[in-house]
Design a protein around this motif. Structure first.
Motif, PDB file in Angstrom:
ATOM      1  N   CYS A   1     -22.700 -43.251  43.132  1.00  0.00           N
ATOM      2  CA  CYS A   1     -22.529 -44.469  43.930  1.00  0.00           C
ATOM      3  C   CYS A   1     -21.123 -45.046  43.746  1.00  0.00           C
ATOM      4  N   ARG A   2     -20.651 -45.052  42.512  1.00  0.00           N
ATOM      5  CA  ARG A   2     -19.305 -45.580  42.256  1.00  0.00           C
ATOM      6  C   ARG A   2     -18.238 -44.694  42.911  1.00  0.00           C
ATOM      7  N   ARG A   3     -18.450 -43.389  42.930  1.00  0.00           N
ATOM      8  CA  ARG A   3     -17.489 -42.490  43.587  1.00  0.00           C
ATOM      9  C   ARG A   3     -17.381 -42.826  45.073  1.00  0.00           C
ATOM     10  N   PHE A   4     -18.502 -43.061  45.710  1.00  0.00           N
ATOM     11  CA  PHE A   4     -18.477 -43.455  47.114  1.00  0.00           C
ATOM     12  C   PHE A   4     -17.783 -44.804  47.291  1.00  0.00           C
ATOM     13  N   ALA A   5     -18.083 -45.746  46.412  1.00  0.00           N
ATOM     14  CA  ALA A   5     -17.501 -47.082  46.531  1.00  0.00           C
ATOM     15  C   ALA A   5     -15.984 -47.043  46.415  1.00  0.00           C
ATOM     16  N   LYS A   6     -15.468 -46.161  45.577  1.00  0.00           N
ATOM     17  CA  LYS A   6     -14.016 -46.009  45.438  1.00  0.00           C
ATOM     18  C   LYS A   6     -13.375 -45.560  46.747  1.00  0.00           C
ATOM     19  N   LEU A   7     -14.173 -44.949  47.614  1.00  0.00           N
ATOM     20  CA  LEU A   7     -13.691 -44.464  48.907  1.00  0.00           C
ATOM     21  C   LEU A   7     -13.992 -45.443  50.045  1.00  0.00           C
ATOM     22  N   GLY A   8     -14.505 -46.615  49.694  1.00  0.00           N
ATOM     23  CA  GLY A   8     -14.704 -47.652  50.694  1.00  0.00           C
ATOM     24  C   GLY A   8     -16.102 -47.790  51.242  1.00  0.00           C
ATOM     25  N   TYR A   9     -17.067 -47.112  50.627  1.00  0.00           N
ATOM     26  CA  TYR A   9     -18.457 -47.185  51.083  1.00  0.00           C
ATOM     27  C   TYR A   9     -19.257 -48.215  50.278  1.00  0.00           C
ATOM     28  N   LEU A  10     -20.314 -48.712  50.887  1.00  0.00           N
ATOM     29  CA  LEU A  10     -21.386 -49.361  50.153  1.00  0.00           C
ATOM     30  C   LEU A  10     -22.417 -48.264  49.899  1.00  0.00           C
ATOM     31  N   ALA A  11     -22.547 -47.875  48.647  1.00  0.00           N
ATOM     32  CA  ALA A  11     -23.487 -46.814  48.271  1.00  0.00           C
ATOM     33  C   ALA A  11     -24.614 -47.424  47.466  1.00  0.00           C
ATOM     34  N   ILE A  12     -25.826 -47.030  47.794  1.00  0.00           N
ATOM     35  CA  ILE A  12     -26.971 -47.643  47.125  1.00  0.00           C
ATOM     36  C   ILE A  12     -28.062 -46.613  46.864  1.00  0.00           C
ATOM     37  N   ALA A  13     -28.571 -46.642  45.635  1.00  0.00           N
ATOM     38  CA  ALA A  13     -29.609 -45.696  45.200  1.00  0.00           C
ATOM     39  C   ALA A  13     -30.836 -46.467  44.755  1.00  0.00           C
ATOM     40  N   PRO A  14     -31.860 -46.576  45.606  1.00  0.00           N
ATOM     41  CA  PRO A  14     -33.088 -47.261  45.198  1.00  0.00           C
ATOM     42  C   PRO A  14     -33.918 -46.402  44.261  1.00  0.00           C
ATOM     43  N   GLU A  15     -34.584 -47.030  43.309  1.00  0.00           N
ATOM     44  CA  GLU A  15     -35.459 -46.297  42.378  1.00  0.00           C
ATOM     45  C   GLU A  15     -36.788 -46.042  43.079  1.00  0.00           C
ATOM     46  N   LEU A  16     -36.934 -44.840  43.574  1.00  0.00           N
ATOM     47  CA  LEU A  16     -38.058 -44.501  44.445  1.00  0.00           C
ATOM     48  C   LEU A  16     -39.335 -44.142  43.704  1.00  0.00           C
ATOM     49  N   TYR A  17     -39.277 -44.114  42.369  1.00  0.00           N
ATOM     50  CA  TYR A  17     -40.484 -43.903  41.559  1.00  0.00           C
ATOM     51  C   TYR A  17     -41.002 -45.203  40.956  1.00  0.00           C
ATOM     52  N   ALA A  18     -40.468 -46.345  41.376  1.00  0.00           N
ATOM     53  CA  ALA A  18     -40.715 -47.611  40.669  1.00  0.00           C
ATOM     54  C   ALA A  18     -42.194 -47.922  40.478  1.00  0.00           C
ATOM     55  N   ARG A  19     -43.027 -47.554  41.417  1.00  0.00           N
ATOM     56  CA  ARG A  19     -44.453 -47.839  41.305  1.00  0.00           C
ATOM     57  C   ARG A  19     -45.173 -46.834  40.400  1.00  0.00           C
ATOM     58  N   GLN A  20     -44.678 -45.612  40.369  1.00  0.00           N
ATOM     59  CA  GLN A  20     -45.409 -44.537  39.690  1.00  0.00           C
ATOM     60  C   GLN A  20     -45.012 -44.344  38.224  1.00  0.00           C
ATOM     61  N   GLY A  21     -43.793 -44.710  37.848  1.00  0.00           N
ATOM     62  CA  GLY A  21     -43.445 -44.559  36.439  1.00  0.00           C
ATOM     63  C   GLY A  21     -41.959 -44.431  36.185  1.00  0.00           C
ATOM     64  N   ASP A  22     -41.594 -44.566  34.926  1.00  0.00           N
ATOM     65  CA  ASP A  22     -40.214 -44.457  34.458  1.00  0.00           C
ATOM     66  C   ASP A  22     -40.023 -43.063  33.865  1.00  0.00           C
ATOM     67  N   VAL A  23     -39.296 -42.206  34.599  1.00  0.00           N
ATOM     68  CA  VAL A  23     -39.105 -40.828  34.113  1.00  0.00           C
ATOM     69  C   VAL A  23     -37.973 -40.717  33.099  1.00  0.00           C
ATOM     70  N   SER A  24     -37.211 -41.774  32.925  1.00  0.00           N
ATOM     71  CA  SER A  24     -36.012 -41.684  32.079  1.00  0.00           C
ATOM     72  C   SER A  24     -36.336 -41.410  30.615  1.00  0.00           C
ATOM     73  N   LYS A  25     -37.542 -41.757  30.180  1.00  0.00           N
ATOM     74  CA  LYS A  25     -37.901 -41.570  28.767  1.00  0.00           C
ATOM     75  C   LYS A  25     -38.753 -40.315  28.529  1.00  0.00           C
ATOM     76  N   LEU A  26     -39.133 -39.621  29.594  1.00  0.00           N
ATOM     77  CA  LEU A  26     -39.932 -38.409  29.447  1.00  0.00           C
ATOM     78  C   LEU A  26     -39.035 -37.247  29.028  1.00  0.00           C
ATOM     79  N   THR A  27     -39.596 -36.311  28.279  1.00  0.00           N
ATOM     80  CA  THR A  27     -38.747 -35.337  27.591  1.00  0.00           C
ATOM     81  C   THR A  27     -38.575 -34.001  28.300  1.00  0.00           C
ATOM     82  N   ASN A  28     -39.392 -33.700  29.314  1.00  0.00           N
ATOM     83  CA  ASN A  28     -39.225 -32.421  29.995  1.00  0.00           C
ATOM     84  C   ASN A  28     -39.646 -32.527  31.453  1.00  0.00           C
TER      85      ASN A  28
END
Length: 279
Positions: free
Chosen positions: A85-112
């Motif tokens: 997103c920041r790479r796009f913003a440096k080029l003049g874009y509004l870049a946005i990444a919604p967390e599309l798993y928000a209802r189902q769970g947080d995968v960031s702490k899962l190990t595999n």
């Protein structure tokens, strides 16, 4: 609101920080884009049944920026997706990444990956994802974004979503799908794959794939190319013969710099060619 989007508990109220645990150790070649000169960080997106967190980056000055939806990998909106997103913003874009798993769970702490798929990703309905992306576009329109210049890109899990969204949103100008699955078995939550919607794309899509991707056989790429011949939009697929899956993911051993750099250049040219904006 789509009929199969019932009110659910939102498990993720805010974005994870850093890289997803399942991706560690992070390699030394990882690209880090500064937020200097940008407005970058977490925002809340009103969706059909509540709010979801998203990472947004755009120039600190100006307005009416072309909008790029950045669709997460299987690992969610972790540091790599935020950096894109920041790479796009440096080029003049509004870049946005919604967390599309928000209802189902947080995968960031899962190990595999197997755990990520079984506990979270397999439970995410396509209808929910497409609705949340529409809500993100609506948010961007009220937040200095010019949604008449709307593009989408996604990686891995998000690559498949790019194709689906290009068949869903008639206002999309262009998409770029990085190594997203093209064929698969229909399920109630994921009823269609890119090959099923090839003829009904409403925006041109550039597909970027690896010739050595063990999860996406070249035979399926060939089938998609044939299906695209019936499409009204001039879509295209590029295959990098020596690249495997995840060749753009600079924080992982799968990174293939030559293919990643070339793919990024092609992405920017594709967006410029089809009216998304800055080149």
């Amino acid at each position: 609101m789509p009929q199969n989007l019932n009110r659910r508990t939102f498990i993720m109220a805010s974005l994870a920080t850093g890289f997803a645990v399942a991706t560690h150790p992070v390699t030394a070649q990882t690209i880090k884009t500064s937020s200097t000169g940008l407005v970058a960080g977490e925002v809340k997106i009103p969706v059909a049944d509540g709010t979801i967190p998203a990472y947004r980056a755009m120039p600190a000055s100006g307005t009416s920026f072309p909008v790029v939806l950045v669709v997460q990998e299987i690992f969610g909106v972790h540091e790599y997706i935020q950096d894109i997103c920041r790479r796009f913003a440096k080029l003049g874009y509004l870049a946005i990444a919604p967390e599309l798993y928000a209802r189902q769970g947080d995968v960031s702490k899962l190990t595999n990956i197997q755990e990520i798929i079984s506990k979270v990703v397999s439970k995410v309905p396509d209808a929910q994802v497409l609705s949340d992306l529409d809500a993100t576009v609506a948010w961007a329109a009220k937040s200095k974004g010019d949604v008449n210049r709307l593009g989408i890109t996604g990686f891995c899990w998000g690559g498949r979503i790019v194709w689906l969204y290009a068949a869903h949103n008639p206002n999309l100008k262009a998409g770029v799908a990085w190594y997203g699955r093209l064929v698969g078995d229909s399920t109630p939550l994921q009823p269609q794959y890119p090959i099923d919607v090839a003829a009904s794309l409403k925006a041109p899509v550039l597909g970027l794939y690896g010739g050595k991707d063990e999860g996406i056989p070249l035979s399926t790429v060939d089938k998609m190319r044939q299906a695209l011949k019936t499409a009204k939009q001039p879509s295209e697929i590029i295959v990098y013969p020596n690249a495997g899956h995840g060749f753009h993911a600079d924080y992982r051993p799968s990174y293939q710099k030559q293919a990643a750099v070339d793919g990024w250049k092609r992405l920017l040219a594709w967006f410029k060619q089809h009216g998304v904006g800055n080149g």
